[in-house]
Motif scaffolding. Structure first.
Motif, PDB file in Angstrom:
ATOM      1  N   ASN A  87       0.827  -1.262   0.001  1.00 52.19           N
ATOM      2  CA  ASN A  87      -0.085   0.177  -0.008  1.00 52.19           C
ATOM      3  C   ASN A  87       0.794   1.206   0.019  1.00 52.19           C
ATOM      4  O   ASN A  87       0.369   2.238   0.649  1.00 52.19           O
ATOM      5  N   ARG A  88       1.919   1.256  -0.820  1.00 52.79           N
ATOM      6  CA  ARG A  88       2.806   2.312  -0.992  1.00 52.79           C
ATOM      7  C   ARG A  88       2.412   3.012  -2.404  1.00 52.79           C
ATOM      8  O   ARG A  88       2.600   2.382  -3.361  1.00 52.79           O
ATOM      9  N   VAL A  89       2.632   4.355  -2.423  1.00 55.01           N
ATOM     10  CA  VAL A  89       2.475   5.043  -3.610  1.00 55.01           C
ATOM     11  C   VAL A  89       3.658   5.938  -3.800  1.00 55.01           C
ATOM     12  O   VAL A  89       3.913   6.687  -2.796  1.00 55.01           O
ATOM     13  N   TYR A  90       4.583   6.005  -4.705  1.00 52.54           N
ATOM     14  CA  TYR A  90       5.867   6.685  -4.931  1.00 52.54           C
ATOM     15  C   TYR A  90       5.793   7.656  -5.728  1.00 52.54           C
ATOM     16  O   TYR A  90       5.523   7.362  -6.939  1.00 52.54           O
ATOM     17  N   LEU A  91       6.040   8.955  -5.353  1.00 49.06           N
ATOM     18  CA  LEU A  91       5.836  10.103  -6.338  1.00 49.06           C
ATOM     19  C   LEU A  91       7.209  10.755  -6.929  1.00 49.06           C
ATOM     20  O   LEU A  91       8.012  10.753  -5.946  1.00 49.06           O
ATOM     21  N   GLU A  92       7.390  10.988  -7.847  1.00 50.38           N
ATOM     22  CA  GLU A  92       8.879  11.488  -8.464  1.00 50.38           C
ATOM     23  C   GLU A  92       8.672  12.945  -8.168  1.00 50.38           C
ATOM     24  O   GLU A  92       7.656  13.785  -8.423  1.00 50.38           O
ATOM     25  N   SER A  93       9.804  13.618  -7.748  1.00 49.11           N
ATOM     26  CA  SER A  93       9.887  15.193  -7.498  1.00 49.11           C
ATOM     27  C   SER A  93      10.073  15.899  -8.844  1.00 49.11           C
ATOM     28  O   SER A  93      10.672  15.194  -9.723  1.00 49.11           O
ATOM     29  N   ASN A  94       9.248  16.772  -8.655  1.00 47.56           N
ATOM     30  CA  ASN A  94       9.484  18.014  -9.824  1.00 47.56           C
ATOM     31  C   ASN A  94      10.509  19.114  -9.628  1.00 47.56           C
ATOM     32  O   ASN A  94      10.062  19.884  -8.891  1.00 47.56           O
ATOM     33  N   THR A  95      11.688  18.876 -10.085  1.00 52.36           N
ATOM     34  CA  THR A  95      12.884  19.606  -9.428  1.00 52.36           C
ATOM     35  C   THR A  95      12.337  21.037 -10.050  1.00 52.36           C
ATOM     36  O   THR A  95      12.395  21.882  -9.036  1.00 52.36           O
ATOM     37  N   GLU A  96      11.952  21.658 -11.039  1.00 48.99           N
ATOM     38  CA  GLU A  96      11.526  22.807 -11.330  1.00 48.99           C
ATOM     39  C   GLU A  96      10.445  23.302 -10.608  1.00 48.99           C
ATOM     40  O   GLU A  96      10.420  24.550  -9.909  1.00 48.99           O
ATOM     41  N   GLY A  97       9.329  22.521 -10.027  1.00 44.75           N
ATOM     42  CA  GLY A  97       8.503  22.766  -8.956  1.00 44.75           C
ATOM     43  C   GLY A  97       8.976  23.155  -7.563  1.00 44.75           C
ATOM     44  O   GLY A  97       8.309  24.095  -6.913  1.00 44.75           O
ATOM     45  N   LEU A  98       9.983  22.140  -7.142  1.00 46.04           N
ATOM     46  CA  LEU A  98      10.552  22.435  -5.842  1.00 46.04           C
ATOM     47  C   LEU A  98      11.144  23.815  -5.854  1.00 46.04           C
ATOM     48  O   LEU A  98      11.294  24.181  -4.761  1.00 46.04           O
ATOM     49  N   GLU A  99      11.789  24.155  -6.851  1.00 44.56           N
ATOM     50  CA  GLU A  99      12.346  25.435  -6.885  1.00 44.56           C
ATOM     51  C   GLU A  99      11.611  26.703  -6.987  1.00 44.56           C
ATOM     52  O   GLU A  99      12.135  27.793  -6.847  1.00 44.56           O
ATOM     53  N   GLU A 100      10.345  26.557  -7.345  1.00 42.49           N
ATOM     54  CA  GLU A 100       9.541  27.719  -7.882  1.00 42.49           C
ATOM     55  C   GLU A 100       9.193  28.543  -6.316  1.00 42.49           C
ATOM     56  O   GLU A 100       9.082  29.910  -6.709  1.00 42.49           O
ATOM     57  N   ILE A 101       9.234  28.064  -5.172  1.00 46.44           N
ATOM     58  CA  ILE A 101       8.988  28.863  -4.145  1.00 46.44           C
ATOM     59  C   ILE A 101      10.258  29.282  -3.448  1.00 46.44           C
ATOM     60  O   ILE A 101      10.996  28.464  -2.806  1.00 46.44           O
ATOM     61  N   VAL A 102      10.308  30.422  -2.955  1.00 40.96           N
ATOM     62  CA  VAL A 102      11.494  31.100  -2.288  1.00 40.96           C
ATOM     63  C   VAL A 102      11.148  32.015  -1.378  1.00 40.96           C
ATOM     64  O   VAL A 102       9.934  32.925  -1.388  1.00 40.96           O
ATOM     65  N   ILE A 103      11.957  32.388  -0.305  1.00 34.30           N
ATOM     66  CA  ILE A 103      11.521  33.234   0.816  1.00 34.30           C
ATOM     67  C   ILE A 103      12.374  34.369   0.927  1.00 34.30           C
ATOM     68  O   ILE A 103      12.208  35.349   1.340  1.00 34.30           O
ATOM     69  N   SER A 104      13.707  33.908   0.614  1.00 32.92           N
ATOM     70  CA  SER A 104      14.766  35.067   0.871  1.00 32.92           C
ATOM     71  C   SER A 104      14.732  36.456  -0.018  1.00 32.92           C
ATOM     72  O   SER A 104      15.275  37.504   0.487  1.00 32.92           O
ATOM     73  N   SER A 106      12.067  38.420  -0.019  1.00 44.12           N
ATOM     74  CA  SER A 106      11.207  39.078   0.441  1.00 44.12           C
ATOM     75  C   SER A 106      10.720  38.766   2.050  1.00 44.12           C
ATOM     76  O   SER A 106      10.217  39.551   2.605  1.00 44.12           O
ATOM     77  N   LYS A 107      11.467  37.839   2.454  1.00 41.77           N
ATOM     78  CA  LYS A 107      11.162  37.096   3.657  1.00 41.77           C
ATOM     79  C   LYS A 107       9.554  36.389   3.881  1.00 41.77           C
ATOM     80  O   LYS A 107       9.103  35.963   4.826  1.00 41.77           O
ATOM     81  N   PHE A 108       9.167  36.477   2.513  1.00 40.04           N
ATOM     82  CA  PHE A 108       7.853  35.787   2.594  1.00 40.04           C
ATOM     83  C   PHE A 108       7.817  34.898   1.304  1.00 40.04           C
ATOM     84  O   PHE A 108       8.504  35.300   0.384  1.00 40.04           O
ATOM     85  N   GLU A 109       7.110  33.945   1.082  1.00 40.89           N
ATOM     86  CA  GLU A 109       7.002  33.127  -0.033  1.00 40.89           C
ATOM     87  C   GLU A 109       6.456  33.555  -1.154  1.00 40.89           C
ATOM     88  O   GLU A 109       5.578  34.661  -1.450  1.00 40.89           O
ATOM     89  N   GLN A 110       7.275  33.406  -2.367  1.00 37.49           N
ATOM     90  CA  GLN A 110       7.023  34.078  -3.585  1.00 37.49           C
ATOM     91  C   GLN A 110       7.378  33.028  -4.787  1.00 37.49           C
ATOM     92  O   GLN A 110       8.309  31.795  -4.260  1.00 37.49           O
ATOM     93  N   ASN A 111       6.767  33.243  -5.856  1.00 34.13           N
ATOM     94  CA  ASN A 111       7.118  32.168  -6.864  1.00 34.13           C
ATOM     95  C   ASN A 111       8.704  32.527  -7.468  1.00 34.13           C
ATOM     96  O   ASN A 111       8.906  33.758  -7.701  1.00 34.13           O
ATOM     97  N   LYS A 112       9.352  31.460  -7.289  1.00 33.97           N
ATOM     98  CA  LYS A 112      10.880  31.894  -7.913  1.00 33.97           C
ATOM     99  C   LYS A 112      10.918  32.586  -9.390  1.00 33.97           C
ATOM    100  O   LYS A 112      11.767  33.367  -9.637  1.00 33.97           O
ATOM    101  N   ARG A 113      10.173  32.034 -10.093  1.00 34.09           N
ATOM    102  CA  ARG A 113       9.978  32.719 -11.589  1.00 34.09           C
ATOM    103  C   ARG A 113       9.617  34.381 -11.403  1.00 34.09           C
ATOM    104  O   ARG A 113       9.927  34.925 -12.565  1.00 34.09           O
TER     105      ARG A 113
END
Length: 803
Positions: A87-104, A106-113
Motif C-alpha cells: 500500500n505504498r505510492v511513490y511520487l517523483e520530485s518535480n525539480t522545477e516545481g521544488l525550486e518555484e517557491i523562495v523566501i529570501s 522578501s522574507k515571505f513566500e514568492q514564486n521563484k519565476r
C-alpha cells in the motif's frame, strides 16, 4: 564510537511503523509527503494525506482511476487494483516545481519565476544526496559558490567576486553577520549543521534592500527543519538516525533527530557529532603542497618532526557538536509561535596556512590554533494572518539573541611566549515584516529592523616556561558596540503571467562606538574613543518578462552598502609576516552599484539553457593599506618589528562576470547538467589597477544523473582554471607559501579537475545508503586562495534509518 554506531542502528532497526491504508512517499528519499491531493476523474471523491503521508482510499472503487497531485511532485494516476501489497505510492520530485517557491527575496513566500534576481534553491532531497561534510561544502556543491579553506575546520564562500563581510549569512531569516565579521576568510558558516537544513537559498547579487549592510555580493539563506504537528489526536512521532564515514579524514559522524507532534504543539530535536582526523591530500599534483615536516611541542621543547606521510596534513583534525531544539505552538489557525534554540561548538583546531610558513628556512610557528568556535542562537518568531486588516495579510515578528565566541592562540617556534586573544559578541535583533496584497496584481512588502552588537575582547601573553601570564593588546576594543536601524519597503506588480516588476527601497542608519583606552597603553593611539555614524539609502528595481513559453528575460539593477563594523574600525592583528593592522576611526561606508541581465530558454523542460551576466562598481571600498601611527610606519607587535597597516576607504573596484547553466533530459531517468562561471575584476591600489582579490578562476561542473524508483546515481566532474602570477591580487602574492610556484619561482594557482561518483540506494522502506567516491584520480589541488590542500581520493559512506 564504532560500537555506538552499531548499537544505535540495531536499536532503531527494531522500531517499525504500521501503515494505515495507503502511504504516499517521495520516490528517492522515501520521506512521507504531506498535502497530496487524491481524487477521482470528476473530483467527486477526494482526500488529502496527513503529515505521515497517509490517507484512506475506502471511498474509491477498485477500478476507477485515482489521481495523486502535489505541487512539488509529478502527477501520478493508478487504480486501487494496481497498488502493491505494501500500500505504498511513490511520487517523483518535480525539480522545477521544488525550486518555484523562495523566501529570501522578501522574507515571505514568492514564486521563484517572479524574482528578477538569480536565486539558487537547494532542497532537503538534494542535501541528503550531496551528503556534505559541512554547510560550506553544501554551498560549494551548488557549482556557483566558490569556497576557500585556510584549514579543515573552515570554509569561506565567494560569490561573484565578493567574500567574507561583503556576503550575508542568515539562519531562519536572522542575520548571522556580526560586528567582528572580518574582511579575511570567515569560518562561521560551518556552525550551521547541514543535517538540520530543510532548504537553502543563495541569492547571487546584492540583497541590501531586504537585509541591509553586508549584502553586497550575495545572501546565503539557510532554513532549518520545522516541527510537525499531528492531524489527529494521536501523537505524531518521526525520527532519523544517520551514520557516516569518510576515508580522507577518517571521519566519524553520528546524527539523530526526532519529532513529537500534537494537534497544537510540536517539538523537534536535532543532534550531530563529527570527528575528523588529519586530512590526506591527493597523490598527483604540485610538490609545493606537500607536508614534509611539522613542528611538535614536547615536554623538552619544540621539535621539527619529519612527516612519515607528506600527503597527510598534520594537525588539521578537529571535532564538532551541533544541537538544535525547536518548539512550535499554534493556538489558532491564524496565529503561530516558533522558538528555535541552536548551539554549536568545536574543539581547538589549527589554522593550517599559518603552520606551513617558514622564516629563515625554519617553520615559523610551533602552534597556531583557533580555540573553540561557539555559536548560540535563541530565535522566537510570531506569525499572524489576517483577512480583514487594511495594513497586512501576514505579519512576522522576530526576536533573536545570539552569542558568538572565538579565540586565537599562537606561539613561534622555540619561543616560550604564547599569544592569546579571545572575543565574544552578544547580538540582539528585532524584525517586524509585513505582507499585503493590493488587488490581484500587486503585492506589497515592508518592515522594520533593529540590531545591537556588544563586543568583548581580551588579550593575554602567556609564558609557558614560567607558567605566568600578563595582559596584552586585545584584538578589538573591549566593550565596543555596533547598532543598525532600518526601514524597508518593496512592491511586486504582476499585471499578467508574462510580466513582473519588482522594486524596493531601504533606509539604513548605523552607529558604532569604541573605547580604546585599554589598548592605548600598548599602542599609544592618537585617539581614545571612536564614534562612527552612517546612513544609506539603497534600492533595487527589476523585471521578469516571458514573451512566450520558451524564453524568459530578467533584468535587475540595485545598490548596496556595507557600513564599517568594529573589525574595520578597531582591529589589531598580524595580517601577515611582518605586518600589523591597527585601528582607524576615520571610516565611511562602501557602496556597490550593480546591474544584471539574464535569459532562460526552456524547451518543454527537456533542454534548458540559463545564462546571466552582471557588472558591479564598488566605490569607497574598505581595504587594508599601509598606514602610519603617530608618524611611525613600523611598530613592535608580539615581539616583532612590523609594518603598520589599517583598513581605509582607499579603493574602487569593477567586478564583472558571466554564468551559464545547461540541463538536458536525455530520458525520463537520465539527465545531463552543466554549469560554468567566469569572474573578473580590477581594483585601484596606489593609483594602479590590480586584480581583485576575490575574483576566482573560471570554474564549473558537469553531472550525468540517473534516477530510478529506489536508486540514484551521479557521475560528475568538477573543474577549475589556472590563475597565473600576473592574475593574482597583490595581497595574494604576499601569501606565496600557500601557492604552487611557476617556472620562474612565482606563486600561482594551478588548474585542476576531479572525477567523482555519487549514489543513493533505498535498501528498505526505512533504510537508505548513500555512497560517494570523490577525486577518483587522486588529484592534489587547492581551491584558489586556500591554505590547505583539498581531499585526495575519498570514499564516503552514510547509512540513514527513518521511522
Amino acid at each position: 564510537m564504532k560500537y555506538f554506531y552499531a548499537i544505535s542502528f540495531l536499536f532503531f532497526a527494531f522500531i517499525q511503523l504500521e501503515a494505515q491504508n495507503i502511504k504516499v512517499l517521495n520516490s528517492v528519499t522515501k520521506e512521507p509527503i504531506f498535502g497530496v491531493a487524491i481524487y477521482n476523474i470528476d473530483k467527486s471523491k477526494s482526500v488529502v494525506t496527513n503529515f505521515l503521508g497517509e490517507a484512506s482510499l475506502n471511498e474509491f472503487s477498485d477500478t476507477e482511476t485515482i489521481y495523486f497531485k502535489h505541487l512539488s511532485h509529478v502527477l501520478k494516476q493508478l487504480t486501487k487494483k494496481q497498488l502493491t501489497t505494501s500500500n505504498r505510492v511513490y511520487l517523483e520530485s518535480n525539480t522545477e516545481g521544488l525550486e518555484e517557491i523562495v523566501i529570501s527575496a522578501s522574507k515571505f513566500e514568492q514564486n521563484k519565476r517572479d524574482i528578477p534576481q538569480k536565486i539558487i534553491n537547494i532542497n532537503a532531497e538534494a542535501i541528503q544526496f550531496v551528503n556534505p561534510q559541512t554547510s560550506a561544502d553544501l554551498l560549494e556543491n551548488t557549482g556557483q559558490v566558490y569556497v576557500q579553506k585556510s584549514q579543515l575546520g573552515g570554509g569561506s564562500p565567494m560569490i561573484r567576486g565578493f567574500a567574507t563581510n561583503r556576503l550575508l549569512i542568515t539562519v531562519d531569516g536572522v542575520r548571522m553577520n556580526n560586528a567582528i565579521f572580518r574582511g579575511g576568510n570567515l569560518q562561521n558558516v560551518i556552525s550551521i549543521d547541514p543535517f538540520s537544513i530543510q532548504n537553502t537559498e543563495v541569492t547571487l547579487g546584492a540583497g541590501s534592500v531586504i537585509y541591509g549592510s553586508d549584502a553586497i555580493g550575495g545572501v546565503m539563506s539557510f532554513y532549518t527543519q520545522k516541527p510537525q504537528t499531528a492531524i489527529t489526536d494521536s501523537l505524531l512521532f518521526k525520527a532519523n538516525v544517520i551514520l557516516r564515514y569518510a576515508t580522507a579524514t577518517n571521519e566519524n559522524t553520528a546524527h539523530i533527530d526526532f519529532n513529537l507532534g500534537y494537534k497544537k504543539w510540536a517539538f523537534l530535536s536535532n543532534i550531530s557529532y563529527n570527528k575528523f582526523d588529519d586530512l590526506r591530500m591527493g597523490s598527483h599534483g604540485p610538490t609545493d603542497y606537500l607536508r614534509p615536516e611539522f613542528a611538535l611541542a614536547t615536554n623538552t621543547g619544540d621539535l621539527i618532526i619529519q612527516n612519515s606521510n607528506p600527503l597527510v596534513q598534520k594537525t588539521t583534525g578537529y571535532q564538532q557538536l551541533n544541537l538544535m531544539q525547536k518548539v512550535f505552538f499554534e493556538p489558532y489557525k491564524n496565529l503561530s509561535f516558533d522558538l528555535g534554540l541552536f548551539y554549536t561548538t568545536t574543539s581547538n583546531y589549527s589554522r593550517y596556512d599559518r603552520l606551513i610558513r617558514y622564516r629563515k628556512g625554519i617553520l615559523r610557528s610551533a602552534e597556531w590554533n583557533y580555540g573553540p568556535q561557539n555559536w548560540f542562537m535563541s530565535n522566537l518568531q510570531i506569525t499572524k494572518l489576517s483577512s480583514n486588516s487594511n495594513l497586512y495579510d501576514k505579519v512576522k515578528a522576530t526576536m533573536t539573541f545570539q552569542n558568538f565566541q572565538e579565540s586565537r592562540m599562537d606561539r613561534d617556534f622555540k619561543s616560550s611566549i604564547r599569544n592569546i586573544r579571545e572575543e565574544a559578541v552578544n547580538a540582539y535583533s528585532f524584525n517586524l515584516d509585513f505582507e499585503k496584497n493590493i488587488g490581484l496584481k500587486t503585492q506589497f512588502f515592508y518592515g522594520l529592523e533593529y540590531v545591537y552588537n556588544l563586543v568583548k575582547s581580551f588579550g593575554e601573553e602567556e609564558n609557558i616556561s614560567l607558567k605566568t601570564s600578563i595582559p596584552t593588546v586585545s584584538r578589538y576594543p573591549n566593550g565596543s558596540s555596533w547598532q543598525a536601524a532600518a526601514a524597508y519597503t518593496s512592491v511586486k506588480y504582476k499585471p499578467n503571467l508574462k510580466f513582473v516588476f519588482q522594486s524596493g527601497l531601504r533606509f539604513n542608519y548605523v552607529l558604532s562606538n569604541a573605547d580604546f583606552s585599554e589598548n592605548n597603553q600598548y599602542l599609544n593611539l592618537p585617539f581614545t574613543t571612536s564614534k562612527t555614524e552612517a546612513s544609506a539609502l539603497t534600492g533595487t528595481a527589476g523585471i521578469r518578462w516571458s514573451p512566450n513559453s520558451i524564453l524568459q528575460w530578467k533584468l535587475n539593477a540595485s545598490s548596496a552598502f556595507r557600513a564599517p563594523n568594529i573589525d574595520d574600525i578597531g582591529k589589531v592583528f598580524d595580517s601577515g609576516p611582518g605586518s600589523v593592522v591597527v585601528p582607524n576611526n576615520n571610516l565611511k561606508p562602501e557602496y556597490a552599484y550593480s546591474g544584471e541581465l539574464g535569459a532562460k530558454l526552456d524547451f518543454n523542460n527537456t533542454f534548458i539553457l540559463d545564462m546571466s551576466t552582471y557588472y558591479t562598481y564598488l566605490d569607497n571600498a574598505l581595504v587594508r593599506r599601509n598606514f602610519s601611527l603617530n608618524g611611525e610606519t613600523e611598530i613592535m607587535y608580539d615581539g616583532e618589528l612590523s609594518n603598520v597597516q589599517a583598513i581605509q576607504n582607499a579603493s574602487k573596484a569593477w567586478i564583472y562576470g558571466f554564468e551559464v547553466g545547461m540541463k538536458l533530459a536525455i530520458s525520463k531517468q537520465l539527465k545531463l547538467t552543466s554549469q560554468y562561471s567566469i569572474v573578473g575584476g580590477t581594483e585601484v591600489e596606489d593609483t594602479i589597477e590590480v586584480p581583485v582579490r576575490h575574483a576566482v578562476p573560471n570554474f564549473g561542473n558537469t553531472h550525468l544523473v540517473y534516477t530510478a524508483s529506489n536508486f540514484k546515481f551521479d557521475a560528475f566532474m568538477v573543474y577549475n582554471n589556472e590563475l597565473a602570477f600576473n592574475q593574482l591580487a597583490p595581497s595574494e602574492i604576499e601569501k606565496d607559501y600557500i601557492y604552487a610556484l611557476d617556472g620562474n619561482g612565482n606563486p600561482y594557482s594551478p588548474s585542476w579537475y576531479t572525477l567523482n561518483l555519487r549514489s543513493q540506494y533505498q535498501l528498505t522502506e526505512n533504510t537508505s545508503l548513500t555512497a560517494s567516491l570523490e577525486n577518483i584520480t587522486d588529484q592534489r589541488y587547492k581551491t584558489y586562495s586556500s591554505g590547505i590542500a583539498a581531499a585526495g581520493r575519498n570514499f564516503i559512506l552514510a547509512l540513514k534509518y527513518s521511522l
